[in-house]
Enzyme design. Sequence first.
Site, short mmCIF file in Angstrom:
data_model
loop_
_atom_site.label_atom_id
_atom_site.label_comp_id
_atom_site.label_asym_id
_atom_site.label_seq_id
_atom_site.Cartn_x
_atom_site.Cartn_y
_atom_site.Cartn_z
N HIS A 1 -11.70 3.75 3.40
CA HIS A 1 -10.54 2.88 3.61
C HIS A 1 -9.87 3.07 4.98
CE1 HIS A 1 -11.15 1.39 -0.30
NE2 HIS A 1 -10.41 2.24 -0.99
N HIS B 1 -5.82 -4.05 -2.08
CA HIS B 1 -6.22 -3.07 -3.10
C HIS B 1 -5.25 -3.09 -4.29
CE1 HIS B 1 -8.20 0.37 -4.79
NE2 HIS B 1 -8.87 0.65 -3.68
N GLU C 1 -11.63 -6.37 -5.53
CA GLU C 1 -11.37 -6.40 -4.09
C GLU C 1 -12.45 -7.24 -3.40
OE1 GLU C 1 -10.97 -2.12 -2.92
OE2 GLU C 1 -11.20 -1.91 -5.09
#
Length: 369
Positions: free
Chosen positions: A118, A193, A326
């Site tokens: 991420h 997210h 996602e």
Amino acid sequence: MTKFLVLLCLLFLAASGFVNGSVKKEKDPIRFFELKKGDISLKVTNWGATLVSLVLPDKNGKLGDIVLGYDSIKAYMNDTTYFGATVGRVANRIGGAKFTLNGIHYKLIANEGNNTLHGGPKGFSRVPWKVERYVREGDMPRITFSYHSFDGEEGFPGDLLVTTSYILGKNSLSIIMKAKALNKPTPVNLVNHAYWNLGNHNSGNILDEVVQIFGSQVTLVDSQLIPTGKFAPVKGTPYDFLKPHIVGTRINQLNKTNGYDINYVLDGKKGREFKLAAIVMDKKSGRVMKLITNAPGVQFYTANFVENEKGKGGFVYQPRSALCLESQAFPDSVNHPNFPSTIVTPEKPYKHVMLLKFSTKAPYAFSQS
């Protein structure tokens, strides 16, 4: 004495923000913002351009919040779950925390073993964003955040200007993420997210929710959840959601990951930019969520690593207390030439659209079995 007074005036003007005829722009304070349209209300924060809550009615008209999250800004600043955040510069995983682009080798900051997750330890979810536009109510309530990612941030090349917009429509939420490379090519994969529980954020697990995912293949991964570069059909496996299935029916067959955490290759129709990615239904509340996107994949994740996380109203979230859908580029695309490219250049900007449609009446082809 005169020189002293002039110096004193200059110091005062500098402290007030007036220097060389201009006003110094202070950073936007970190706070919550609300959008409202009819029965739907949404809260976000400019910390990580984060979705905080989405309140909408169930089949009986009772309002409920279907997004996991926290009550305070401080909790979001200390968050390790990425609740509702805009994740980047590259969401999901980059194997070995490295890649090569145009013959240049880039070493990133690893924050999940030897890999980058991420965007690194200080990705886009852990920085303040600027508020560019805010319309609380009306025909099209919306808010747009921006962030300037500098050349070399977390190891990524080039300056990048990013925006995330949340727009409320009639029974819908659009999340639009854009990025423009200012001077160098760079990989980009922005993701929202949000952790969804259509029963209400505090209603327990999502094992009884019904999911349909319009992807007939997944990207295979190794023991560290890094794609191998190969694809596998889902048909006949626990990953098969081509027809609607209850989440909990086969989840315990996934012993290695304690739940779902995999990227689906979305089918779509050839030549069409947008595709139906997934549909979710909660039988008790009657709420239905449909995800439409222009992204090539969608990560299905069942909050496997959320444990004893104190959230809104003091409710403690546990594994499988929500699901994430996602929409995204394929994980580790920058290291797999056979995956769709994630490289953004000054001539080729990035745009990722998520359209979430809500109802309390299941589509005609969406069964509860």
